[in-house]
Design an enzyme around this catalytic site. Sequence first.
Site, PDB file in Angstrom:
ATOM      1  N   TYR A 154       0.842  -1.208   0.000  1.00 51.93           N
ATOM      2  CA  TYR A 154       0.000   0.000   0.000  1.00 51.93           C
ATOM      3  C   TYR A 154       0.878   1.261   0.000  1.00 51.93           C
ATOM      4  O   TYR A 154       0.646   2.193  -0.785  1.00 51.93           O
ATOM      5  CB  TYR A 154      -0.906  -0.049   1.231  1.00 51.93           C
ATOM      6  CG  TYR A 154      -1.889   1.091   1.356  1.00 51.93           C
ATOM      7  CD1 TYR A 154      -3.059   1.120   0.590  1.00 51.93           C
ATOM      8  CD2 TYR A 154      -1.672   2.130   2.256  1.00 51.93           C
ATOM      9  CE1 TYR A 154      -3.972   2.159   0.712  1.00 51.93           C
ATOM     10  CE2 TYR A 154      -2.588   3.170   2.393  1.00 51.93           C
ATOM     11  CZ  TYR A 154      -3.734   3.181   1.622  1.00 51.93           C
ATOM     12  OH  TYR A 154      -4.635   4.211   1.752  1.00 51.93           O
ATOM     13  N   LYS A 158       1.107   4.193  -2.818  1.00 50.04           N
ATOM     14  CA  LYS A 158       0.763   5.590  -2.514  1.00 50.04           C
ATOM     15  C   LYS A 158       1.956   6.521  -2.696  1.00 50.04           C
ATOM     16  O   LYS A 158       1.791   7.691  -3.074  1.00 50.04           O
ATOM     17  CB  LYS A 158       0.198   5.687  -1.090  1.00 50.04           C
ATOM     18  CG  LYS A 158      -1.132   4.939  -0.903  1.00 50.04           C
ATOM     19  CD  LYS A 158      -2.221   5.516  -1.791  1.00 50.04           C
ATOM     20  CE  LYS A 158      -3.585   4.904  -1.539  1.00 50.04           C
ATOM     21  NZ  LYS A 158      -4.631   5.515  -2.383  1.00 50.04           N
TER      22      LYS A 158
HETATM   23  P1  NAP Z   1     -13.257   2.472   1.135  1.00 54.01           P
HETATM   24  O1  NAP Z   1     -14.306   2.981   2.040  1.00 54.01           O
HETATM   25  O2  NAP Z   1     -12.786   1.068   1.254  1.00 54.01           O
HETATM   26  O3  NAP Z   1     -13.696   2.778  -0.355  1.00 54.01           O
HETATM   27  C1  NAP Z   1     -12.884   2.400  -1.426  1.00 54.01           C
HETATM   28  C2  NAP Z   1     -13.575   2.743  -2.716  1.00 54.01           C
HETATM   29  O4  NAP Z   1     -12.716   2.347  -3.792  1.00 54.01           O
HETATM   30  C3  NAP Z   1     -14.883   2.033  -2.874  1.00 54.01           C
HETATM   31  O5  NAP Z   1     -15.853   2.936  -3.351  1.00 54.01           O
HETATM   32  C4  NAP Z   1     -14.582   0.963  -3.919  1.00 54.01           C
HETATM   33  O6  NAP Z   1     -15.684   0.700  -4.736  1.00 54.01           O
HETATM   34  C5  NAP Z   1     -13.487   1.619  -4.735  1.00 54.01           C
HETATM   35  N1  NAP Z   1     -12.680   0.648  -5.459  1.00 54.01           N
HETATM   36  C6  NAP Z   1     -11.904  -0.324  -4.960  1.00 54.01           C
HETATM   37  N2  NAP Z   1     -11.325  -1.016  -5.961  1.00 54.01           N
HETATM   38  C7  NAP Z   1     -11.736  -0.445  -7.111  1.00 54.01           C
HETATM   39  C8  NAP Z   1     -11.482  -0.688  -8.480  1.00 54.01           C
HETATM   40  N3  NAP Z   1     -10.667  -1.684  -8.875  1.00 54.01           N
HETATM   41  N4  NAP Z   1     -12.079   0.090  -9.412  1.00 54.01           N
HETATM   42  C9  NAP Z   1     -12.917   1.089  -9.049  1.00 54.01           C
HETATM   43  N5  NAP Z   1     -13.197   1.368  -7.757  1.00 54.01           N
HETATM   44  C10 NAP Z   1     -12.623   0.606  -6.808  1.00 54.01           C
HETATM   45  O7  NAP Z   1     -11.923   3.349   1.284  1.00 54.01           O
HETATM   46  P2  NAP Z   1     -11.699   4.879   1.690  1.00 54.01           P
HETATM   47  O8  NAP Z   1     -11.179   4.894   3.076  1.00 54.01           O
HETATM   48  O9  NAP Z   1     -12.873   5.698   1.325  1.00 54.01           O
HETATM   49  O10 NAP Z   1     -10.469   5.217   0.747  1.00 54.01           O
HETATM   50  C11 NAP Z   1     -10.575   6.040  -0.410  1.00 54.01           C
HETATM   51  C12 NAP Z   1      -9.151   6.396  -0.845  1.00 54.01           C
HETATM   52  O11 NAP Z   1      -8.504   7.107   0.201  1.00 54.01           O
HETATM   53  C13 NAP Z   1      -8.287   5.194  -1.169  1.00 54.01           C
HETATM   54  O12 NAP Z   1      -7.448   5.475  -2.253  1.00 54.01           O
HETATM   55  C14 NAP Z   1      -7.480   5.036   0.097  1.00 54.01           C
HETATM   56  O13 NAP Z   1      -6.268   4.375  -0.139  1.00 54.01           O
HETATM   57  C15 NAP Z   1      -7.280   6.473   0.498  1.00 54.01           C
HETATM   58  N6  NAP Z   1      -6.958   6.659   1.904  1.00 54.01           N
HETATM   59  C16 NAP Z   1      -7.803   6.261   2.884  1.00 54.01           C
HETATM   60  C17 NAP Z   1      -7.430   6.453   4.214  1.00 54.01           C
HETATM   61  C18 NAP Z   1      -8.316   6.058   5.365  1.00 54.01           C
HETATM   62  O14 NAP Z   1      -7.852   6.155   6.515  1.00 54.01           O
HETATM   63  N7  NAP Z   1      -9.536   5.642   5.158  1.00 54.01           N
HETATM   64  C19 NAP Z   1      -6.209   7.033   4.517  1.00 54.01           C
HETATM   65  C20 NAP Z   1      -5.379   7.412   3.490  1.00 54.01           C
HETATM   66  C21 NAP Z   1      -5.758   7.235   2.182  1.00 54.01           C
HETATM   67  P3  NAP Z   1     -16.282  -0.788  -4.931  1.00 54.01           P
HETATM   68  O15 NAP Z   1     -16.776  -1.221  -3.597  1.00 54.01           O
HETATM   69  O16 NAP Z   1     -17.342  -0.605  -5.962  1.00 54.01           O
HETATM   70  O17 NAP Z   1     -15.110  -1.619  -5.411  1.00 54.01           O
END
Ligand code: NAP
Length: 246
Positions: A154, A158
Amino acid sequence: MLTGQVALVTGSARGIGREIAVKLASLGASVIVNYSGSEAAALETKAQIESLGGTAECMRCDVSDFAAAKELADNIIKKYGRLDILVNNAGITKDGLLMKMSEEDFDRVLDVNLKGAFNMIRHFSRNFLKQRSGKIINISSVSGVIGNAGQANYSASKAGLIGLTKSVARELASRGICVNAVAPGFIQTDMTANMSDSAKEGLTDMIPLGRIGDAKDVAEAVAFLAGVGGNYITGQVICVDGGMAI
Ligand code: NAP
């Protein structure tokens, strides 16, 4: 305001992506809600946007699939004639210590998180160049800035997104296109929901502002970069992490 602009937010069925989609729509953009598996959740995002008077459409695509990403880009350009804001938000985790990490888990995380953003930028680059305007915002992570034990795949994806952001920013700057990364810290979403309370407490101790972030905190930073506030900012990484990466 983003009135008249078209925005694509990948992975906006849930979590941070949904909040970004809702925020951009609330500022007047027509938003394409992309999802890969969560159709019902994507429809909920669309309904939420419409209930606030905004415009949205759901489009399925696995962003890691080069050909499918091209089809999505072609469909959007055919239908809307333009794309003004591309938010590469889709992301997954497959955590584990490096010694035990499978090749599949390494490859899949890189394919979705890093190659997915490359695919979308690659297929929309002609559109952005022709328009001579556009905002590309890649959602990186604090893990890509300072690393995180148990997240080698990951963190690599990133950190790779940051390199991608800076290189593409240099390539597209002469046409007035701004490319930036937002690096969230620890945000309450499905991605972090399975952590134990003690792990969450330990993490909270590492956050100078003393609280776990909300998806809305990230959406505000993305909206700033997407709007006029971001017109003279390119190649940057904005950490939305309560100070974790200081
Ligand atoms: P999440 O709730 O798990 O949501 C992830 C989203 O990505 C879902 O809508 C999922 O849709 C979509 N997704 C996954 N694989 C995909 C694919 N192959 N093609 C298209 N869509 C896909 O995660 P989140 O926390 O909102 O994270 C969103 C972003 O922020 C990510 O890039 C994550 O790495 C980043 N981030 C999150 C955090 C945190 O603490 N939460 C921290 C730093 C960065 P489906 O269910 O339809 O697949």
